[in-house]
Design a protein around this motif. Structure first.
Motif, PDB file in Angstrom:
ATOM      1  N   MET A 282       0.567  -1.535  -0.281  1.00 40.62           N
ATOM      2  CA  MET A 282       0.027   0.208   0.134  1.00 40.62           C
ATOM      3  C   MET A 282       1.242   1.556   0.322  1.00 40.62           C
ATOM      4  O   MET A 282       2.020   1.565   0.385  1.00 40.62           O
ATOM      5  CB  MET A 282      -0.582   0.362   1.790  1.00 40.62           C
ATOM      6  CG  MET A 282      -1.448  -1.074   1.424  1.00 40.62           C
ATOM      7  SD  MET A 282      -3.257  -1.056   2.534  1.00 40.62           S
ATOM      8  CE  MET A 282      -3.739   0.513   2.955  1.00 40.62           C
ATOM      9  N   SER A 283       0.272   2.063  -0.534  1.00 39.70           N
ATOM     10  CA  SER A 283       1.277   3.391  -0.929  1.00 39.70           C
ATOM     11  C   SER A 283       1.010   4.306   0.617  1.00 39.70           C
ATOM     12  O   SER A 283       2.665   4.734   0.801  1.00 39.70           O
ATOM     13  CB  SER A 283       0.601   4.781  -1.538  1.00 39.70           C
ATOM     14  OG  SER A 283      -0.994   4.810  -1.308  1.00 39.70           O
ATOM     15  N   THR A 284       0.782   3.776   2.075  1.00 40.27           N
ATOM     16  CA  THR A 284       1.442   4.550   3.022  1.00 40.27           C
ATOM     17  C   THR A 284       2.191   3.676   3.751  1.00 40.27           C
ATOM     18  O   THR A 284       2.234   4.312   4.984  1.00 40.27           O
ATOM     19  CB  THR A 284       0.318   4.205   4.307  1.00 40.27           C
ATOM     20  OG1 THR A 284      -0.798   2.872   4.210  1.00 40.27           O
ATOM     21  CG2 THR A 284      -1.366   5.158   3.900  1.00 40.27           C
ATOM     22  N   LYS A 285       3.031   2.475   3.291  1.00 34.38           N
ATOM     23  CA  LYS A 285       4.765   1.564   3.590  1.00 34.38           C
ATOM     24  C   LYS A 285       5.611   2.118   3.049  1.00 34.38           C
ATOM     25  O   LYS A 285       5.435   2.454   1.894  1.00 34.38           O
ATOM     26  CB  LYS A 285       3.864   0.588   3.106  1.00 34.38           C
ATOM     27  CG  LYS A 285       2.787  -0.319   4.702  1.00 34.38           C
ATOM     28  CD  LYS A 285       3.231  -0.077   6.354  1.00 34.38           C
ATOM     29  CE  LYS A 285       2.373  -0.984   6.803  1.00 34.38           C
ATOM     30  NZ  LYS A 285       3.324  -1.632   8.061  1.00 34.38           N
ATOM     31  N   ASP A 286       6.595   2.399   4.115  1.00 36.99           N
ATOM     32  CA  ASP A 286       7.684   2.437   3.243  1.00 36.99           C
ATOM     33  C   ASP A 286       8.217   1.695   3.536  1.00 36.99           C
ATOM     34  O   ASP A 286       8.323   0.774   4.133  1.00 36.99           O
ATOM     35  CB  ASP A 286       8.157   3.536   4.450  1.00 36.99           C
ATOM     36  CG  ASP A 286       9.893   4.127   4.014  1.00 36.99           C
ATOM     37  OD1 ASP A 286      10.064   3.490   3.322  1.00 36.99           O
ATOM     38  OD2 ASP A 286      10.210   5.161   4.881  1.00 36.99           O
ATOM     39  N   PRO A 287       8.306   1.661   1.943  1.00 34.74           N
ATOM     40  CA  PRO A 287      10.100   0.265   1.742  1.00 34.74           C
ATOM     41  C   PRO A 287      10.896  -0.100   2.205  1.00 34.74           C
ATOM     42  O   PRO A 287      11.347  -0.976   3.130  1.00 34.74           O
ATOM     43  CB  PRO A 287       9.203  -0.129   0.541  1.00 34.74           C
ATOM     44  CG  PRO A 287       8.566   1.550  -0.200  1.00 34.74           C
ATOM     45  CD  PRO A 287       8.436   1.956   0.966  1.00 34.74           C
ATOM     46  N   ASP A 288      11.472   0.883   2.214  1.00 35.33           N
ATOM     47  CA  ASP A 288      13.006   0.840   3.020  1.00 35.33           C
ATOM     48  C   ASP A 288      12.483   0.713   4.772  1.00 35.33           C
ATOM     49  O   ASP A 288      13.720   0.136   4.933  1.00 35.33           O
ATOM     50  CB  ASP A 288      13.589   2.753   2.804  1.00 35.33           C
ATOM     51  CG  ASP A 288      14.060   3.185   1.448  1.00 35.33           C
ATOM     52  OD1 ASP A 288      14.785   1.820   0.571  1.00 35.33           O
ATOM     53  OD2 ASP A 288      13.285   3.937   0.673  1.00 35.33           O
ATOM     54  N   SER A 289      11.609   1.792   5.045  1.00 31.85           N
ATOM     55  CA  SER A 289      11.713   1.703   6.916  1.00 31.85           C
ATOM     56  C   SER A 289      10.948  -0.073   7.095  1.00 31.85           C
ATOM     57  O   SER A 289      11.751  -0.574   7.668  1.00 31.85           O
ATOM     58  CB  SER A 289      10.460   2.039   7.316  1.00 31.85           C
ATOM     59  OG  SER A 289      10.798   3.678   7.181  1.00 31.85           O
ATOM     60  N   PHE A 290      10.681  -1.007   6.498  1.00 37.48           N
ATOM     61  CA  PHE A 290       9.923  -2.230   6.263  1.00 37.48           C
ATOM     62  C   PHE A 290      11.468  -3.032   5.894  1.00 37.48           C
ATOM     63  O   PHE A 290      11.108  -3.975   6.601  1.00 37.48           O
ATOM     64  CB  PHE A 290       9.316  -2.659   4.704  1.00 37.48           C
ATOM     65  CG  PHE A 290       8.622  -3.960   4.743  1.00 37.48           C
ATOM     66  CD1 PHE A 290       7.734  -3.989   5.879  1.00 37.48           C
ATOM     67  CD2 PHE A 290       9.049  -4.816   4.068  1.00 37.48           C
ATOM     68  CE1 PHE A 290       7.148  -6.475   6.084  1.00 37.48           C
ATOM     69  CE2 PHE A 290       8.868  -6.254   3.992  1.00 37.48           C
ATOM     70  CZ  PHE A 290       7.567  -6.659   5.103  1.00 37.48           C
ATOM     71  N   MET A 291      11.725  -2.633   5.039  1.00 35.34           N
ATOM     72  CA  MET A 291      12.997  -4.127   4.943  1.00 35.34           C
ATOM     73  C   MET A 291      14.119  -3.122   5.839  1.00 35.34           C
ATOM     74  O   MET A 291      15.083  -4.406   6.462  1.00 35.34           O
ATOM     75  CB  MET A 291      13.635  -3.243   3.789  1.00 35.34           C
ATOM     76  CG  MET A 291      13.180  -3.642   2.600  1.00 35.34           C
ATOM     77  SD  MET A 291      13.020  -5.654   1.745  1.00 35.34           S
ATOM     78  CE  MET A 291      14.599  -6.183   1.215  1.00 35.34           C
ATOM     79  N   PHE A 292      13.892  -2.570   6.676  1.00 33.45           N
ATOM     80  CA  PHE A 292      15.082  -2.105   7.859  1.00 33.45           C
ATOM     81  C   PHE A 292      14.432  -2.983   8.965  1.00 33.45           C
ATOM     82  O   PHE A 292      15.096  -3.720   9.603  1.00 33.45           O
ATOM     83  CB  PHE A 292      15.308  -0.597   7.964  1.00 33.45           C
ATOM     84  CG  PHE A 292      15.909  -0.448   9.074  1.00 33.45           C
ATOM     85  CD1 PHE A 292      17.781  -0.320   8.909  1.00 33.45           C
ATOM     86  CD2 PHE A 292      15.656   0.414  10.079  1.00 33.45           C
ATOM     87  CE1 PHE A 292      18.669   0.187   9.710  1.00 33.45           C
ATOM     88  CE2 PHE A 292      16.121   0.507  11.750  1.00 33.45           C
ATOM     89  CZ  PHE A 292      17.711   0.538  10.819  1.00 33.45           C
ATOM     90  N   ASP A 293      13.755  -2.842   9.577  1.00 33.54           N
ATOM     91  CA  ASP A 293      12.742  -3.921  10.002  1.00 33.54           C
ATOM     92  C   ASP A 293      13.113  -5.358  10.016  1.00 33.54           C
ATOM     93  O   ASP A 293      13.069  -5.686  11.312  1.00 33.54           O
ATOM     94  CB  ASP A 293      11.010  -2.720  10.162  1.00 33.54           C
ATOM     95  CG  ASP A 293      10.766  -1.885  10.105  1.00 33.54           C
ATOM     96  OD1 ASP A 293      12.033  -1.138  11.196  1.00 33.54           O
ATOM     97  OD2 ASP A 293       9.594  -1.243  10.651  1.00 33.54           O
TER      98      ASP A 293
END
Length: 171
Positions: free
Chosen positions: A15-26
């Motif tokens: 979804m456009s509300t999620k940051d993929p960079d932050s997701f990969m970092f987490d």
């Protein structure tokens, strides 16, 4: 390697509300925490974090497409960085709702992140509190009202945030 409880895995829906960079970092932090340090383990675990559109995208990749962890990271970020690019609008904050599989603490983190990410986050504290409460799922709202002695709409936002964290961490 330790077993990772499913409740600990963060999910990415595309979804456009999620940051993929932050997701990969987490995801990387989670892998390190549980001893999933080699690429094979990460490649096996990664699909379990994808849901709905993101999972369909992943399943649409050919078998020979993914040869390493770096490949999937690059493909994932290439696919979602543009689509999920940050916006300069506070409209995302007004559309926030707690997802079915999101804890109160996760919803709070995402809400706070989107609020901070917006360059126009000059909303007053009453408005922020109201928008946040409006997005909480009903069953959690009832619990928070009990924890807040029935006065959740009148509590300051930081106290509601504390209740969300206490409930999520106490489960």
């Amino acid at each position: 390697m330790k077993n990772i409880p499913p409740s600990v895995l963060h999910n990415f829906y595309g979804m456009s509300t999620k940051d993929p960079d932050s997701f990969m970092f987490d995801f990387d932090i989670l892998c390190r925490t549980y001893g999933y340090t080699n690429d094979t383990h990460k490649l096996c675990l990664f699909p379990a974090t994808l849901k709905v559109a993101a999972l369909k995208w992943f399943m649409g990749l050919g078998e020979c497409t993914i040869t390493s962890w770096d490949d999937i990271k690059k493909m994932f970020l290439k696919k979602y960085q543009t689509y999920c690019k940050p916006r300069d609008s506070k409209e995302d904050v007004f559309r926030m709702t707690q997802q079915e599989d999101e804890s109160l603490e996760e919803y709070l983190e995402i809400f706070s992140y989107i609020l901070q990410k917006s360059k126009k986050h000059s909303l007053n504290s009453d408005t922020i509190r109201t928008i946040f409460i409006k997005g909480i799922r009903d069953e959690y709202l009832d619990i928070l009202n009990v924890m807040g002695k029935g006065d959740i709409p009148n509590l300051p936002f930081h106290e509601i945030a504390d209740l969300c964290q206490k409930y999520s961490r106490g489960r």
